[in-house]
Scaffold this motif. Structure first.
Motif, PDB file in Angstrom:
ATOM      1  N   GLU A 218       0.792  -1.196   0.047  1.00  0.00           N
ATOM      2  CA  GLU A 218      -0.152   0.147  -0.145  1.00  0.00           C
ATOM      3  C   GLU A 218       0.830   1.197   0.081  1.00  0.00           C
ATOM      4  O   GLU A 218       0.383   2.231  -0.660  1.00  0.00           O
ATOM      5  N   LYS A 219       1.963   1.208   0.580  1.00  0.00           N
ATOM      6  CA  LYS A 219       2.980   2.403   0.956  1.00  0.00           C
ATOM      7  C   LYS A 219       3.625   2.681  -0.552  1.00  0.00           C
ATOM      8  O   LYS A 219       3.831   3.775  -0.722  1.00  0.00           O
ATOM      9  N   THR A 220       3.978   1.506  -1.117  1.00  0.00           N
ATOM     10  CA  THR A 220       5.046   1.753  -2.314  1.00  0.00           C
ATOM     11  C   THR A 220       4.221   1.330  -3.557  1.00  0.00           C
ATOM     12  O   THR A 220       4.827   2.009  -4.537  1.00  0.00           O
ATOM     13  N   GLY A 221       3.209   0.447  -3.612  1.00  0.00           N
ATOM     14  CA  GLY A 221       2.697   0.359  -5.095  1.00  0.00           C
ATOM     15  C   GLY A 221       3.586  -0.970  -5.580  1.00  0.00           C
ATOM     16  O   GLY A 221       3.266  -1.227  -6.863  1.00  0.00           O
ATOM     17  N   PHE A 222       4.633  -1.406  -5.109  1.00  0.00           N
ATOM     18  CA  PHE A 222       5.121  -2.451  -5.432  1.00  0.00           C
ATOM     19  C   PHE A 222       4.540  -3.816  -5.054  1.00  0.00           C
ATOM     20  O   PHE A 222       3.540  -4.098  -4.464  1.00  0.00           O
ATOM     21  N   GLY A 223       4.941  -4.760  -6.038  1.00  0.00           N
ATOM     22  CA  GLY A 223       4.185  -6.080  -5.596  1.00  0.00           C
ATOM     23  C   GLY A 223       5.388  -7.253  -5.997  1.00  0.00           C
ATOM     24  O   GLY A 223       6.454  -6.900  -6.232  1.00  0.00           O
ATOM     25  N   LEU A 224       5.073  -8.524  -6.216  1.00  0.00           N
ATOM     26  CA  LEU A 224       6.090  -9.646  -6.298  1.00  0.00           C
ATOM     27  C   LEU A 224       6.930  -9.265  -7.559  1.00  0.00           C
ATOM     28  O   LEU A 224       7.926  -9.796  -7.491  1.00  0.00           O
ATOM     29  N   ALA A 225       6.426  -8.880  -8.417  1.00  0.00           N
ATOM     30  CA  ALA A 225       6.951  -8.691  -9.769  1.00  0.00           C
ATOM     31  C   ALA A 225       8.222  -7.552  -9.882  1.00  0.00           C
ATOM     32  O   ALA A 225       9.214  -7.767 -10.664  1.00  0.00           O
ATOM     33  N   ASP A 226       8.217  -6.912  -8.593  1.00  0.00           N
ATOM     34  CA  ASP A 226       9.328  -5.961  -8.299  1.00  0.00           C
ATOM     35  C   ASP A 226      10.654  -6.544  -7.672  1.00  0.00           C
ATOM     36  O   ASP A 226      11.673  -5.909  -7.341  1.00  0.00           O
ATOM     37  N   PHE A 227      10.597  -7.629  -7.146  1.00  0.00           N
ATOM     38  CA  PHE A 227      11.578  -8.488  -6.222  1.00  0.00           C
ATOM     39  C   PHE A 227      12.267  -9.586  -7.116  1.00  0.00           C
ATOM     40  O   PHE A 227      11.586 -10.262  -7.804  1.00  0.00           O
ATOM     41  N   GLU A 228      13.543  -9.518  -7.034  1.00  0.00           N
ATOM     42  CA  GLU A 228      14.220 -10.671  -7.653  1.00  0.00           C
ATOM     43  C   GLU A 228      14.245 -11.528  -6.464  1.00  0.00           C
ATOM     44  O   GLU A 228      14.275 -12.960  -6.780  1.00  0.00           O
ATOM     45  N   GLU A 249       0.510 -16.574  -4.876  1.00  0.00           N
ATOM     46  CA  GLU A 249      -0.722 -16.475  -5.666  1.00  0.00           C
ATOM     47  C   GLU A 249      -0.755 -14.962  -6.279  1.00  0.00           C
ATOM     48  O   GLU A 249      -1.476 -14.874  -7.342  1.00  0.00           O
ATOM     49  N   GLN A 250      -0.099 -13.945  -5.577  1.00  0.00           N
ATOM     50  CA  GLN A 250      -0.450 -12.701  -5.999  1.00  0.00           C
ATOM     51  C   GLN A 250       0.730 -11.977  -7.360  1.00  0.00           C
ATOM     52  O   GLN A 250       0.483 -11.278  -7.910  1.00  0.00           O
ATOM     53  N   GLY A 251       1.462 -13.123  -7.550  1.00  0.00           N
ATOM     54  CA  GLY A 251       2.414 -12.925  -8.795  1.00  0.00           C
ATOM     55  C   GLY A 251       2.266 -13.900  -9.945  1.00  0.00           C
ATOM     56  O   GLY A 251       1.325 -14.850  -9.795  1.00  0.00           O
ATOM     57  N   THR A 252       2.877 -13.661 -11.112  1.00  0.00           N
ATOM     58  CA  THR A 252       2.699 -14.488 -12.179  1.00  0.00           C
ATOM     59  C   THR A 252       3.594 -15.855 -11.862  1.00  0.00           C
ATOM     60  O   THR A 252       4.218 -15.915 -10.988  1.00  0.00           O
ATOM     61  N   GLU A 253       3.232 -16.667 -12.828  1.00  0.00           N
ATOM     62  CA  GLU A 253       4.137 -18.161 -12.670  1.00  0.00           C
ATOM     63  C   GLU A 253       5.432 -17.868 -12.750  1.00  0.00           C
ATOM     64  O   GLU A 253       6.353 -18.464 -11.930  1.00  0.00           O
TER      65      GLU A 253
END
Length: 392
Positions: A218-228, A249-253
């Protein structure tokens, strides 16, 4: 101004017990240790090693003379401190020969202490950009022989030099954190062993992760896709996986495959050391940085810190250009390769050998301990430490 981890070092005692052998001795299926909780070896601290010496040994190999002069703040995170008054960091300050014009303190909040130290270090450096801060995370996890927590014991320390324009990882400003008064794990001052409600603690760990993760998004707008990768505090290596799976499950395969693969790499050091409380998260980070050889500069790494009782925090760091040139892979490989396996009876004898609590004088055999810095004994209720490099 970028602020973060400039150097990182690690030390574990030279002894360990194989978890397969411990399981057999306890009439437990070995897979419950090696697969169920994900542990292969457990570091054993001899009587000549305590949280002070472990921390000093982690730091001594990474500090140069410039560090020793510029470090003006030493913050020691531990939950197995040796004195109710004097900071363990003061002993380390002397043993390492640091600049005397420095602050030195000890922080406590279960396994969260080192993360609190890092956040305090960031504030200090923001006000004093030329300063460097030595953050120490050192613990010996003790639950007792033949207890439910025995398989999640361990010993070791991580030392980090924090600075402006760091060579390893720049820490981002946004983080999310949470405190709640829960009794999932604690150690009263009269006990040298911890008490834990294992099932409840697992539940709280996962709950705290979910809450701080959602707040961070909520603070950043980031999700799993933003993390290595996301590194976790690891009392045992399967614990972080349990938490990670609740949000995958919040991220893509592709996101899921990447995070799971990198999570496994981040646990490899912890699998052969065990639980080191305040240092566990940072040993996980070190495992990722050193063992994932194709980790790209600029990668964002998530870090989940949890200290029972309880405080949790999710924060992030960006891997810096050419970071691999500043790692100490060879030294850490030597730490692991030079260890000696002990039998279960030998481990039990080492575990039961403790320092006197009545003021007695005792002299310890430090020649049998290959560490540079050792506890040499006690006299007049004082612990005596030796840095072998300074012996005449």
């Amino acid at each position: 101004m970028k602020i973060g981890i400039d150097k990182i070092g690690f030390y574990a005692p030279h002894l360990y017990v194989d978890m397969n052998n411990l399981a057999v001795a306890r009439n437990i299926e070995p897979e419950k240790f090696t697969i169920g909780i994900g542990q292969e070896k457990m570091a054993i601290a001899p009587i000549t090693q305590d949280p002070v010496t472990l921390a000093a040994n982690a730091a001594v190999e990474i500090l140069d003379e410039t560090d020793k002069e510029k470090i003006d703040f030493v913050i020691f995170g531990t939950e197995s401190g040796i004195d109710n008054s004097k900071s363990a960091g003061v002993y380390v300050h002397r043993l390492l020969g640091l600049n005397p014009r420095a602050r030195t303190i000890e922080l406590k909040q279960a396994c969260y202490g080192a993360t609190a130290a890092i956040q305090m270090a960031k504030g200090h450096i923001a006000l004093n950009p030329e300063s460097r801060v030595l953050v120490l995370a050192s613990d010996i996890a003790r639950y007792g022989l033949n207890t439910s927590g025995e398989s999640t014991q361990g010993a070791g320390a991580v030392a980090m030099v924090m600075s402006a324009d760091p060579k390893m990882m720049a820490l981002e400003d946004q983080s999310s954190y949470l405190t709640d008064d829960v009794m999932d794990f604690w150690r009263p001052v009269y006990s040298d062993k911890a008490f834990v409600d294992g099932k409840f603690s697992n539940e709280q760990y996962i709950l705290f992760f979910q809450k701080v993760w959602e707040e961070y998004k909520e603070k950043t707008g980031f999700g799993l896709a933003d993390f290595e990768a996301i590194c976790f505090h690891l009392p045992y290596t399967k614990m972080g996986m349990k938490a990670l799976r609740t949000v995958l499950e919040q991220g893509t395969e592709e996101d899921q495959e990447r995070l799971l693969a990198n999570y496994k790499i981040s646990t490899l050091y912890n699998r052969i050391v065990g639980n080191i409380y305040t240092g566990s998260l940072y040993l996980s980070l070190l495992s990722l940085l050193e063992l994932k050889e194709d980790l790209e500069d600029g990668s964002r790494i998530g870090l989940f810190s949890y200290g029972s009782g309880a405080v949790g925090e999710f924060f992030t760091g960006i891997v810096q250009p050419n970071y691999r040139a500043h790692l100490h892979v060879d030294r850490h490989t030597k730490v692991f390769e030079s260890r000696t396996e002990v039998t279960v009876p030998e481990y039990e004898a080492i575990f039961n050998k403790t320092l006197p609590v009545d003021g007695s004088t005792v002299e310890l055999d430090i020649d049998s301990d290959p560490a540079t810095i050792c506890l040499s004994g006690m006299k007049d209720n004082m612990r005596l430490y030796i840095n072998k490099m300074n012996r005449n």
